[in-house]
Scaffold this motif. Structure first.
Motif, PDB file in Angstrom:
ATOM      1  N   ARG A 194      45.150  30.184  40.819  1.00 11.44           N
ATOM      2  CA  ARG A 194      44.284  30.656  41.718  1.00 11.44           C
ATOM      3  C   ARG A 194      42.949  31.253  41.724  1.00 11.44           C
ATOM      4  O   ARG A 194      41.950  31.020  42.413  1.00 11.44           O
ATOM      5  N   TRP A 195      43.006  31.421  40.276  1.00 12.10           N
ATOM      6  CA  TRP A 195      41.149  32.006  40.115  1.00 12.10           C
ATOM      7  C   TRP A 195      40.549  31.031  39.019  1.00 12.10           C
ATOM      8  O   TRP A 195      39.341  31.465  38.801  1.00 12.10           O
ATOM      9  N   GLY A 196      41.337  30.079  38.523  1.00 10.89           N
ATOM     10  CA  GLY A 196      40.585  29.350  37.421  1.00 10.89           C
ATOM     11  C   GLY A 196      40.676  29.743  36.127  1.00 10.89           C
ATOM     12  O   GLY A 196      41.215  30.887  35.969  1.00 10.89           O
ATOM     13  N   PRO A 197      40.161  29.025  35.127  1.00 14.14           N
ATOM     14  CA  PRO A 197      40.445  29.669  33.764  1.00 14.14           C
ATOM     15  C   PRO A 197      39.690  30.950  33.482  1.00 14.14           C
ATOM     16  O   PRO A 197      39.989  31.685  32.530  1.00 14.14           O
ATOM     17  N   GLU A 198      38.627  31.440  34.033  1.00 16.37           N
ATOM     18  CA  GLU A 198      37.949  32.466  33.878  1.00 16.37           C
ATOM     19  C   GLU A 198      38.131  33.485  35.299  1.00 16.37           C
ATOM     20  O   GLU A 198      37.294  33.127  36.212  1.00 16.37           O
ATOM     21  N   PRO A 199      38.992  34.265  35.434  1.00 19.07           N
ATOM     22  CA  PRO A 199      39.288  34.895  36.689  1.00 19.07           C
ATOM     23  C   PRO A 199      38.456  35.852  37.028  1.00 19.07           C
ATOM     24  O   PRO A 199      38.294  36.526  38.121  1.00 19.07           O
ATOM     25  N   PHE A 200      37.384  36.531  36.062  1.00 23.58           N
ATOM     26  CA  PHE A 200      36.592  37.631  36.163  1.00 23.58           C
ATOM     27  C   PHE A 200      35.224  37.096  36.648  1.00 23.58           C
ATOM     28  O   PHE A 200      34.093  37.290  35.863  1.00 23.58           O
ATOM     29  N   THR A 201      35.236  36.393  37.666  1.00 24.13           N
ATOM     30  CA  THR A 201      33.883  35.740  38.278  1.00 24.13           C
ATOM     31  C   THR A 201      33.059  36.880  38.766  1.00 24.13           C
ATOM     32  O   THR A 201      33.281  37.942  38.876  1.00 24.13           O
ATOM     33  N   PRO A 202      31.656  36.760  38.848  1.00 24.55           N
ATOM     34  CA  PRO A 202      30.872  37.556  39.546  1.00 24.55           C
ATOM     35  C   PRO A 202      31.271  38.224  40.941  1.00 24.55           C
ATOM     36  O   PRO A 202      31.324  39.380  41.210  1.00 24.55           O
ATOM     37  N   SER A 203      31.884  37.084  41.672  1.00 21.60           N
ATOM     38  CA  SER A 203      32.491  37.654  42.997  1.00 21.60           C
ATOM     39  C   SER A 203      33.500  38.684  42.666  1.00 21.60           C
ATOM     40  O   SER A 203      33.739  39.430  43.730  1.00 21.60           O
ATOM     41  N   VAL A 204      34.456  38.373  41.811  1.00 22.74           N
ATOM     42  CA  VAL A 204      35.526  39.567  41.594  1.00 22.74           C
ATOM     43  C   VAL A 204      34.874  40.602  40.932  1.00 22.74           C
ATOM     44  O   VAL A 204      35.315  41.659  41.734  1.00 22.74           O
ATOM     45  N   GLN A 230      37.853  46.124  35.535  1.00 27.48           N
ATOM     46  CA  GLN A 230      36.427  46.407  34.971  1.00 27.48           C
ATOM     47  C   GLN A 230      36.260  45.751  33.603  1.00 27.48           C
ATOM     48  O   GLN A 230      35.188  45.593  33.010  1.00 27.48           O
ATOM     49  N   MET A 231      37.244  46.124  32.913  1.00 25.88           N
ATOM     50  CA  MET A 231      37.370  45.883  31.483  1.00 25.88           C
ATOM     51  C   MET A 231      37.825  44.397  31.068  1.00 25.88           C
ATOM     52  O   MET A 231      37.970  44.090  29.718  1.00 25.88           O
ATOM     53  N   GLY A 232      38.055  43.638  32.154  1.00 30.89           N
ATOM     54  CA  GLY A 232      38.479  42.140  31.919  1.00 30.89           C
ATOM     55  C   GLY A 232      39.824  42.012  31.699  1.00 30.89           C
ATOM     56  O   GLY A 232      40.229  41.066  31.179  1.00 30.89           O
ATOM     57  N   SER A 233      40.618  42.832  32.002  1.00 34.69           N
ATOM     58  CA  SER A 233      42.148  42.828  31.869  1.00 34.69           C
ATOM     59  C   SER A 233      42.800  42.523  33.065  1.00 34.69           C
ATOM     60  O   SER A 233      42.335  42.997  34.139  1.00 34.69           O
ATOM     61  N   ILE A 234      43.908  41.865  33.261  1.00 36.07           N
ATOM     62  CA  ILE A 234      44.817  41.553  34.301  1.00 36.07           C
ATOM     63  C   ILE A 234      45.847  42.497  34.552  1.00 36.07           C
ATOM     64  O   ILE A 234      46.634  42.557  33.771  1.00 36.07           O
ATOM     65  N   PRO A 235      45.883  43.490  35.586  1.00 39.23           N
ATOM     66  CA  PRO A 235      46.788  44.310  35.863  1.00 39.23           C
ATOM     67  C   PRO A 235      48.224  43.730  36.085  1.00 39.23           C
ATOM     68  O   PRO A 235      48.390  42.751  36.807  1.00 39.23           O
ATOM     69  N   VAL A 236      49.108  44.357  35.802  1.00 38.36           N
ATOM     70  CA  VAL A 236      50.516  43.992  36.245  1.00 38.36           C
ATOM     71  C   VAL A 236      51.098  45.085  36.892  1.00 38.36           C
ATOM     72  O   VAL A 236      51.309  46.163  36.263  1.00 38.36           O
ATOM     73  N   VAL A 237      51.395  45.105  38.146  1.00 33.80           N
ATOM     74  CA  VAL A 237      51.762  46.003  39.039  1.00 33.80           C
ATOM     75  C   VAL A 237      53.030  45.643  39.781  1.00 33.80           C
ATOM     76  O   VAL A 237      53.540  44.734  39.866  1.00 33.80           O
ATOM     77  N   LEU A 238      53.796  47.058  40.178  1.00 34.53           N
ATOM     78  CA  LEU A 238      54.880  46.552  41.081  1.00 34.53           C
ATOM     79  C   LEU A 238      54.666  46.591  42.535  1.00 34.53           C
ATOM     80  O   LEU A 238      53.458  47.174  42.827  1.00 34.53           O
TER      81      LEU A 238
END
Length: 119
Positions: free
Chosen positions: A48-58, A2-10
């Motif tokens: 996978r998502w393009g240069p702007e991964p936080f599209t309206p659909s995401v 929601q804040m425009g960050s890409i999480p890194v998870v296990l």
């Protein structure tokens, strides 16, 4: 997200759901020590998502109402073959980049009858 960050998870049992979002899934914490890790992850996200991964659909998929409406309407999120393919890929971890089929509204191409799923 929601804040425009890409999480890194296990990696976990949630990997299949994470395929709907720009998320980096690690097999182990050892991957963090790779000096090229950020470049590799950036390349995967852009591929996978393009240069702007936080599209309206995401962004719409981060809302509880989106998923609740899918469940209420009985819209399948994954087909049987997608689930089987995911399970067969699970050991190789290529499933982390597996593309799952969503209703058209998740891609921003909603029809009038699908619009209520995206509210």
């Amino acid at each position: 997200l929601q804040m425009g960050s890409i999480p890194v998870v296990l990696t976990s049992a949630l990997d299949l759901l994470f395929a709907h979002y720009p998320i980096i899934i690690l097999n182990s914490t050892r991957e963090l020590s790779d000096p090229n890790a950020v470049n590799i992850w950036t390349s995967r996200i852009v591929d996978r998502w393009g240069p702007e991964p936080f599209t309206p659909s995401v962004r719409v998929r981060t809302r509880m109402s989106f998923w609740a409406n899918l469940i209420r309407k009985g819209v399948p999120i994954f087909s049987r073959s997608e689930l089987q393919q995911f399970m067969s890929l699970r050991e190789t971890r290529s499933a982390a980049w597996y593309v799952c089929r969503l209703p058209e509204c998740a891609l921003g191409n909603e029809t009038k009858s699908e619009k209520e799923l995206c509210v």
